[in-house]
Design a protein around this motif. Structure first.
Motif, PDB file in Angstrom:
ATOM      1  N   ASN A   1       0.850  -1.193   0.000  1.00 39.39           N
ATOM      2  CA  ASN A   1       0.000   0.000   0.000  1.00 39.39           C
ATOM      3  C   ASN A   1       0.882   1.238   0.000  1.00 39.39           C
ATOM      4  OD1 ASN A   1      -1.417   2.225   1.809  1.00 39.39           O
ATOM      5  ND2 ASN A   1      -3.036   1.056   0.797  1.00 39.39           N
ATOM      6  N   LEU A   2       0.562   2.194  -0.875  1.00 37.79           N
ATOM      7  CA  LEU A   2       1.395   3.380  -1.037  1.00 37.79           C
ATOM      8  C   LEU A   2       1.333   4.294   0.189  1.00 37.79           C
ATOM      9  CD1 LEU A   2       3.238   4.246  -3.333  1.00 37.79           C
ATOM     10  CD2 LEU A   2       1.395   5.683  -4.205  1.00 37.79           C
ATOM     11  N   VAL A   3       0.175   4.367   0.838  1.00 41.33           N
ATOM     12  CA  VAL A   3       0.053   5.214   2.024  1.00 41.33           C
ATOM     13  C   VAL A   3       0.846   4.609   3.185  1.00 41.33           C
ATOM     14  CG1 VAL A   3      -1.551   6.485   3.481  1.00 41.33           C
ATOM     15  CG2 VAL A   3      -2.291   5.695   1.233  1.00 41.33           C
ATOM     16  N   ARG A   4       0.719   3.299   3.369  1.00 39.03           N
ATOM     17  CA  ARG A   4       1.467   2.647   4.436  1.00 39.03           C
ATOM     18  C   ARG A   4       2.973   2.784   4.203  1.00 39.03           C
ATOM     19  NH1 ARG A   4      -1.200  -1.722   4.683  1.00 39.03           N
ATOM     20  NH2 ARG A   4      -2.245  -1.509   6.695  1.00 39.03           N
ATOM     21  N   PHE A   5       3.409   2.651   2.943  1.00 42.55           N
ATOM     22  CA  PHE A   5       4.827   2.842   2.631  1.00 42.55           C
ATOM     23  C   PHE A   5       5.268   4.247   2.993  1.00 42.55           C
ATOM     24  CE2 PHE A   5       7.565   4.746  -0.720  1.00 42.55           C
ATOM     25  CZ  PHE A   5       8.771   4.175  -0.332  1.00 42.55           C
ATOM     26  N   MET A   6       4.448   5.239   2.675  1.00 39.65           N
ATOM     27  CA  MET A   6       4.811   6.632   2.910  1.00 39.65           C
ATOM     28  C   MET A   6       5.013   6.933   4.394  1.00 39.65           C
ATOM     29  SD  MET A   6       5.382   9.545   1.340  1.00 39.65           S
ATOM     30  CE  MET A   6       4.528   9.636  -0.248  1.00 39.65           C
ATOM     31  N   PHE A   7       4.196   6.313   5.257  1.00 41.07           N
ATOM     32  CA  PHE A   7       4.234   6.657   6.675  1.00 41.07           C
ATOM     33  C   PHE A   7       4.915   5.622   7.571  1.00 41.07           C
ATOM     34  CE2 PHE A   7       0.919   9.457   5.109  1.00 41.07           C
ATOM     35  CZ  PHE A   7       1.155  10.626   5.824  1.00 41.07           C
ATOM     36  N   ARG A   8       5.032   4.387   7.119  1.00 49.96           N
ATOM     37  CA  ARG A   8       5.602   3.360   7.989  1.00 49.96           C
ATOM     38  C   ARG A   8       7.003   2.922   7.582  1.00 49.96           C
ATOM     39  NH1 ARG A   8       2.160   0.993  11.522  1.00 49.96           N
ATOM     40  NH2 ARG A   8       4.136   0.723  12.627  1.00 49.96           N
ATOM     41  N   ASP A   9       7.416   3.234   6.362  1.00 56.02           N
ATOM     42  CA  ASP A   9       8.750   2.874   5.892  1.00 56.02           C
ATOM     43  C   ASP A   9       9.663   4.090   6.058  1.00 56.02           C
ATOM     44  OD1 ASP A   9      11.080   2.227   4.418  1.00 56.02           O
ATOM     45  OD2 ASP A   9       9.946   0.829   3.158  1.00 56.02           O
ATOM     46  N   GLU A  10      10.657   3.986   6.913  1.00 52.60           N
ATOM     47  CA  GLU A  10      11.549   5.113   7.179  1.00 52.60           C
ATOM     48  C   GLU A  10      12.286   5.569   5.928  1.00 52.60           C
ATOM     49  OE1 GLU A  10      11.989   7.089   9.781  1.00 52.60           O
ATOM     50  OE2 GLU A  10      10.312   6.062  10.734  1.00 52.60           O
ATOM     51  N   ASN A  11      12.506   4.661   4.980  1.00 50.97           N
ATOM     52  CA  ASN A  11      13.209   5.037   3.757  1.00 50.97           C
ATOM     53  C   ASN A  11      12.423   6.051   2.933  1.00 50.97           C
ATOM     54  OD1 ASN A  11      15.404   3.313   4.267  1.00 50.97           O
ATOM     55  ND2 ASN A  11      14.293   1.569   3.402  1.00 50.97           N
ATOM     56  N   ALA A  12      11.101   6.067   3.089  1.00 52.95           N
ATOM     57  CA  ALA A  12      10.269   6.991   2.299  1.00 52.95           C
ATOM     58  C   ALA A  12      10.586   8.439   2.646  1.00 52.95           C
ATOM     59  CB  ALA A  12       8.790   6.690   2.531  1.00 52.95           C
ATOM     60  N   ARG A  13      10.869   8.717   3.900  1.00 48.83           N
ATOM     61  CA  ARG A  13      11.107  10.099   4.317  1.00 48.83           C
ATOM     62  C   ARG A  13      12.396  10.667   3.727  1.00 48.83           C
ATOM     63  NH1 ARG A  13       7.791  11.809   8.806  1.00 48.83           N
ATOM     64  NH2 ARG A  13       6.415  10.096   9.420  1.00 48.83           N
ATOM     65  N   SER A  14      13.368   9.805   3.477  1.00 57.61           N
ATOM     66  CA  SER A  14      14.597  10.270   2.838  1.00 57.61           C
ATOM     67  C   SER A  14      14.514  10.176   1.318  1.00 57.61           C
ATOM     68  CB  SER A  14      15.792   9.462   3.346  1.00 57.61           C
ATOM     69  OG  SER A  14      15.616   8.067   3.092  1.00 57.61           O
ATOM     70  N   LEU A  15      13.636   9.318   0.805  1.00 62.27           N
ATOM     71  CA  LEU A  15      13.498   9.145  -0.638  1.00 62.27           C
ATOM     72  C   LEU A  15      12.842  10.363  -1.281  1.00 62.27           C
ATOM     73  CD1 LEU A  15      13.605   7.392  -3.232  1.00 62.27           C
ATOM     74  CD2 LEU A  15      11.388   6.433  -2.538  1.00 62.27           C
ATOM     75  N   TYR A  16      11.780  10.893  -0.659  1.00 59.99           N
ATOM     76  CA  TYR A  16      11.061  12.051  -1.214  1.00 59.99           C
ATOM     77  C   TYR A  16      11.730  13.340  -0.721  1.00 59.99           C
ATOM     78  CZ  TYR A  16       7.273   8.946  -2.663  1.00 59.99           C
ATOM     79  OH  TYR A  16       6.535   7.960  -3.264  1.00 59.99           O
ATOM     80  N   ALA A  17      12.175  14.156  -1.669  1.00 63.58           N
ATOM     81  CA  ALA A  17      12.844  15.407  -1.294  1.00 63.58           C
ATOM     82  C   ALA A  17      11.901  16.339  -0.540  1.00 63.58           C
ATOM     83  CB  ALA A  17      13.397  16.086  -2.541  1.00 63.58           C
ATOM     84  N   HIS A  18      10.613  16.299  -0.885  1.00 66.60           N
ATOM     85  CA  HIS A  18       9.603  17.108  -0.181  1.00 66.60           C
ATOM     86  C   HIS A  18       8.561  16.158   0.396  1.00 66.60           C
ATOM     87  CE1 HIS A  18      11.513  20.548  -2.043  1.00 66.60           C
ATOM     88  NE2 HIS A  18      11.307  20.027  -3.236  1.00 66.60           N
ATOM     89  N   TRP A  19       9.005  15.357   1.337  1.00 69.11           N
ATOM     90  CA  TRP A  19       8.155  14.286   1.865  1.00 69.11           C
ATOM     91  C   TRP A  19       6.841  14.827   2.412  1.00 69.11           C
ATOM     92  CZ3 TRP A  19       5.991  13.429   6.636  1.00 69.11           C
ATOM     93  CH2 TRP A  19       5.383  12.175   6.811  1.00 69.11           C
ATOM     94  N   ASP A  20       6.894  15.927   3.164  1.00 67.45           N
ATOM     95  CA  ASP A  20       5.677  16.419   3.810  1.00 67.45           C
ATOM     96  C   ASP A  20       4.614  16.816   2.800  1.00 67.45           C
ATOM     97  OD1 ASP A  20       7.386  18.448   3.025  1.00 67.45           O
ATOM     98  OD2 ASP A  20       6.693  19.854   4.557  1.00 67.45           O
ATOM     99  N   LEU A  21       5.020  17.421   1.673  1.00 69.49           N
ATOM    100  CA  LEU A  21       4.055  17.819   0.651  1.00 69.49           C
ATOM    101  C   LEU A  21       3.397  16.602   0.005  1.00 69.49           C
ATOM    102  CD1 LEU A  21       6.014  20.706  -1.121  1.00 69.49           C
ATOM    103  CD2 LEU A  21       4.243  20.900   0.645  1.00 69.49           C
ATOM    104  N   HIS A  22       4.210  15.610  -0.373  1.00 74.01           N
ATOM    105  CA  HIS A  22       3.668  14.421  -1.025  1.00 74.01           C
ATOM    106  C   HIS A  22       2.844  13.584  -0.046  1.00 74.01           C
ATOM    107  CE1 HIS A  22       5.918  15.531  -4.478  1.00 74.01           C
ATOM    108  NE2 HIS A  22       7.111  15.222  -3.986  1.00 74.01           N
TER     109      HIS A  22
END
Length: 288
Positions: free
Chosen positions: A155-176
């Motif tokens: 799930n893309l939402v679960r990846f965004m919030f539960r996978d720590e790698n997502a926060r470093s992967l997205y340059a503007h994580w909070d916006l996305h």
């Protein structure tokens, strides 16, 4: 996830963001007890009685006409996505309506062939709740290997919030991340009886303060196109454009494809990512 409760919360959130000046009403100054417009002001702008609007905002079961919903949409200055969301929330629940299915949504073989043909660019098929139903190797290399996860966790939402790698992967994580919460909120309006969606919202609300705050904002969003900035551990900085196409045969599925601008450094970085995918694929086949 109750539709009546959701309707009231959505109306209150939209009312709170409008000032008298924006609504074309006289502002007599002085502090207001609550932000935004009062209920009677929205009722006046929409041409309905105050009692009627109050009952609607309290989530009472009302058979609201499209004319009234249109008037309320204009009074609340809703954009097209928000207007559609309001209509979804106000739609009466059919008697005997069933809860949404909990089995993974099937992906047609033709769509899987399309993902295979799009071998040089990230592409994936998203379903309800932003479940990742299928992803080609480039999409898995760009984001994460969804195929290695249990079905319930793809799930893309679960990846965004539960996978720590997502926060470093997205340059503007909070916006996305905020946009993806708004997209999930839109899905909740379309499928209010989905137990897996309710489970996902509950899980993320408990686990993440950002999700909990953004979910309470009641914003809705529909991803159709745009750009995202990545800081990928292999390919480096990437700016990719995406197109999200709703599939005519199944409005609950959409194909999302990421591309780089021709001649850009991101196009070269995407080639590097493609090469790394092929090297990995070759090494796996050699071991086998």
């Amino acid at each position: 996830m109750d539709r009546n409760t959701a309707l009231g919360e959505f109306l209150r959130s939209r009312r709170a963001r409008i000032t008298p000046r924006q609504a074309g009403l006289p502002d007599h100054g002085g502090a207001r007890r609550v932000p935004g417009l009062r209920r009677e002001e929205i009722a006046h702008l929409a041409g309905v009685s105050v009692d009627y609007y109050v009952r609607l905002e309290r989530g009472r079961r009302l058979n609201v006409s499209e004319t009234v919903l249109d008037a309320i949409s204009r009074a609340l200055r809703l954009d097209p996505v928000e207007r559609t969301h309001l209509f979804e929330l106000a739609r009466p629940t059919a008697a005997g309506s069933r809860r949404a299915a909990t089995r993974p949504q099937p992906v047609r073989p033709g769509l899987r062939d399309l993902l295979r043909i799009l071998e040089h660019t990230p592409a994936l098929v998203l379903g309800r709740r932003l479940d990742v139903l299928a992803a080609n190797p480039m999409a898995r290399a760009l984001l994460t290997d969804f195929d290695a996860l249990p079905y319930r966790e793809r799930n893309l939402v679960r990846f965004m919030f539960r996978d720590e790698n997502a926060r470093s992967l997205y340059a503007h994580w909070d916006l996305h991340a905020r946009d993806i919460v708004a997209s999930l909120r839109r899905d909740a309006g379309r499928h209010p009886n989905d137990p897996l969606l309710a489970e996902l919202v509950g899980e993320l609300s408990l686990a993440d303060e950002d999700f909990r705050r953004w979910w309470a904002d009641q914003d809705v969003h529909r991803h159709t196109h745009g750009s995202k900035h990545f800081q990928h551990p292999v390919a480096g900085p990437l700016t990719l454009n995406y197109e999200s196409l709703t599939l005519p045969a199944d409005p609950d599925q959409r194909l999302s494809v990421y591309t780089a601008e021709e001649g850009s450094s991101s196009e070269e970085a995407l080639r590097l990512l493609d090469a790394s995918v092929r090297v990995l694929d070759t090494s796996v086949r050699v071991r086998v």
